[in-house]
Write an enzyme that holds these catalytic residues in place. Structure first.
Site, PDB file in Angstrom:
ATOM      1  N   THR A 150       0.806  -1.294  -0.008  1.00  0.00           N
ATOM      2  CA  THR A 150       0.030  -0.185  -0.114  1.00  0.00           C
ATOM      3  C   THR A 150       0.855   1.177   0.013  1.00  0.00           C
ATOM      4  OG1 THR A 150      -1.670  -1.336   1.219  1.00  0.00           O
ATOM      5  CG2 THR A 150      -1.975   1.057   1.151  1.00  0.00           C
TER       6      THR A 150
ATOM      7  N   GLY B 126      -0.590  -2.582   6.372  1.00  0.00           N
ATOM      8  CA  GLY B 126      -1.502  -3.396   6.555  1.00  0.00           C
ATOM      9  C   GLY B 126      -2.403  -3.147   7.824  1.00  0.00           C
TER      10      GLY B 126
HETATM   11  N1  GLY Z   1      -5.015  -4.150   1.808  1.00  0.00           N
HETATM   12  C1  GLY Z   1      -4.766  -3.282   2.826  1.00  0.00           C
HETATM   13  C2  GLY Z   1      -5.864  -2.903   3.599  1.00  0.00           C
HETATM   14  O1  GLY Z   1      -7.150  -2.547   2.772  1.00  0.00           O
HETATM   15  O2  GLY Z   1      -6.098  -2.633   4.601  1.00  0.00           O
END
Ligand code: GLY
Length: 577
Positions: free
Chosen positions: A399, A485
């Site tokens: 991210t 995360g």
């Molecule tokens: N995939 C990371 C989140 O949406 O928290």
């Protein structure tokens, strides 16, 4: 015109320790870089992203009178090329917008969506949850991408420059090449085995069977072609046309682990406006993205449970401050695991979870002076009788986060993702496809109770992304967010405590050594002064782990001037004028 750049040393740590601290989580690969020492200052506008080329593209747009939404589009298009492991046109994002003219906050949900072909047992085999990477790699984990439509929607609502003007830098870098960054090279090396499984991905990241290295020039003609189509036709080709066909073909033909994503799923996609979720903290309103993200709720719950405690008097080095924050976070994670999911599919007790009386009650649990022995979800007021079981969602760090304030006083906070590093590892039309569906719970039921965040057709997986704008007296004061995360939640909550309780400037906040607790284990950032907390926290009853912690906090404070901070653990850059 001043373009101020930042980069160098860690809070209280020497250069050698700093380099050790810059190593990142194994799935990202290790790399080294120098770190910023002081915030960037500016008067009119500012942008902070995870890559200098993306920040420069956004800065050019802001300098030309573009809005924060325009700058975000230009930056995101570049990020998808130069930081492809983290976000891009094959992923999704959540956006928080403060509108200077109306004073309103708007949140847009550009989250990926499950195809009609999925069932609650999507990530099970023989009734048992699959291994995480077994689920991630291939077509099974791919949701309908939301980012292309979100970019167009943000531009349609708040853009000032022509749409096609926002593509200049991305098209140039895609066609003429850019330098592979140390972080991108390290991520490729760390993921070479899975990138090698699919021909298009292998040919791009491992040309001739050799992983790309830092400093190599890389162009992406397929991405350049996609950008040309996007610039002239907008998002339609992604959802109803040529690019949609490329995406669905890649998913359905993925060898070994195909998915069901089809053209109908693409056509059905929409960006959703949701109510902003705000929680009070120290006289401010901490506002962000509500469900299907757990971000604003869990950040707000963490801070709400801390309201009665004088963290300013304790200071950041006090083990008791870390005990309070860590256990407030654990309580928030307990509620998150049980109650938060896509609100279009399950009723979420958003108001009950942020009710001050409920949070005061949760906060009283922290009064024991020792680590909580039992952490269970509470019973927030809930107008729905059904109770849920706790979910099982193994989330990993990837991210990217973009913070922008424009020359008109608008503010934008957007966290953007393809989920895991390199997402599903599948490529189509020059970009990687997400593995966002693995943010659903792998288990669908427990002891006869359904799990709120179980997969379902058309549902959006729960997220931890917490794009945040902190408000005071009706005006934005802090624009922030992070990748990481589910650790995004404590990264963002700690950053707000750092700024509001401990009076740290935005660069100190971004550089602050991490101490985070989600599910019981206290994670301390290896190689930093946070390690000194290990003994005292063990004495308070915690299991402690020293780890590389891979945040990417990008923060702008709005006061007399604008000040920007970029996380030294990534390659980000704040630029302002
Ligand atoms: N995939 C990371 C989140 O949406 O928290």
């Amino acid at each position: 015109m001043r373009a101020l750049l930042i980069l160098l040393a860690f809070w209280g740590a020497g250069a050698a320790a700093q380099q050790a601290a810059d190593a990142v989580a194994p799935e990202q690969g290790a790399f080294e870089r120098s770190a910023p020492t002081a915030p960037v200052e500016a008067e009119d506008w500012m942008i902070v992203t995870a890559h200098p080329l993306a920040s420069r593209a956004g800065a050019r747009v802001l300098r030309e009178g573009g809005s924060a939404a325009d700058a975000m589009v230009a930056a995101q298009l570049v990020l998808g090329l130069v930081e492809p492991q983290s976000s891009g046109l094959g992923g999704g994002a959540f956006l928080v917008w403060y509108d200077a003219r109306s004073g309103a906050l708007t949140t847009l949900d550009g989250r990926e969506t499950a195809p009609q072909g999925v069932s609650p047992t999507l990530f099970q085999q023989g009734g048992a949850p699959m291994g995480f990477f077994e689920a991630v790699v291939g077509g099974r984990s791919v949701g309908v991408p939301g980012t292309p439509m979100l970019l167009a929607e943000a531009h349609a609502r708040w853009g000032r420059l022509d749409w096609a003007d926002l593509f200049t830098e991305a098209q140039d870098h895609a066609a003429n090449g850019f330098e592979v960054s140390p972080r991108m090279a390290a991520s490729i090396a760390a993921n070479a085995d899975t990138l090698d499984r699919f021909p298009a991905t292998r040919d791009y990241f491992l040309p001739g069977g050799r992983a790309l290295t830092a400093g190599e020039r890389l162009s992406n003609p397929d991405y350049a072609e996609t950008l040309a189509l996007f610039a002239t036709e907008g998002p339609a080709p992604f959802y109803t046309g040529e690019i949609a066909r490329k995406i669905t073909r890649a998913v359905q033909s993925a060898p070994g682990n195909p998915g069901t994503l089809g053209l109908l799923d693409m056509i059905l996609y929409s960006v959703k406006e949701r109510p902003a979720v705000c929680a009070p903290y120290r006289g401010h309103g901490v506002c962000g993205m509500g469900p299907p993200s757990s971000g604003a709720l869990a950040v707000g719950q963490t801070l709400g449970a801390l309201a009665a405690y004088d963290l300013a008097a304790l200071g950041p080095d006090a083990p008791d401050a870390r005990r309070l924050i860590g256990d407030a976070s654990r309580l928030a994670f307990a509620d998150r695991g049980r109650y938060v999911a896509d609100p279009d599919f399950v009723p979420v007790p958003t108001e009950g979870m942020l009710d001050p009386a409920y949070l005061a009650e949760r906060g009283k649990l922290l009064d024991e002076g020792r680590a909580l022995e039992t952490v269970a979800p509470g019973r927030p007021e809930f107008d729905h009788a059904l109770l849920w079981a706790d979910g099982l969602s193994p989330e990993r760090a990837s991210t990217s986060h973009i913070s922008i304030v424009d020359g008109y006083g608008n503010a934008l906070s957007m966290t953007t993702t393809i989920e895991n590093a390199f997402g599903s590892r599948l490529m189509a039309a020059g970009f990687l496809l997400n593995n966002e569906l693995t943010d659903f719970s792998f288990a669908s039921h427990e002891d006869g109770l359904p799990i709120a965040n179980a997969p379902a057709p058309g549902k959006r997986p729960r997220s931890s992304m917490a794009p945040t704008i902190v408000m005071k007296d009706g005006a934005p004061r802090l624009v922030l967010g992070s990748p990481g995360g589910s650790r995004i939640i404590p990264y963002v909550a700690n950053a707000i405590v750092g700024h509001l309780d401990w009076s740290m400037d935005v660069q100190e906040v971004a550089s602050m050594p991490h101490a985070v607790n989600r599910f019981g284990t206290y994670d301390l950032e290896a190689g930093t002064r946070a390690e000194a907390l290990a003994g005292p926290l063990r004495d308070l009853g915690y299991e402690v782990e020293l780890r590389d912690l891979n945040s990417g906090l990008h923060i702008i404070a709005i006061g007399e001037t604008l000040t920007g901070g970029a996380d030294p653990r990534r390659e980000g850059l704040a630029i302002g004028d």
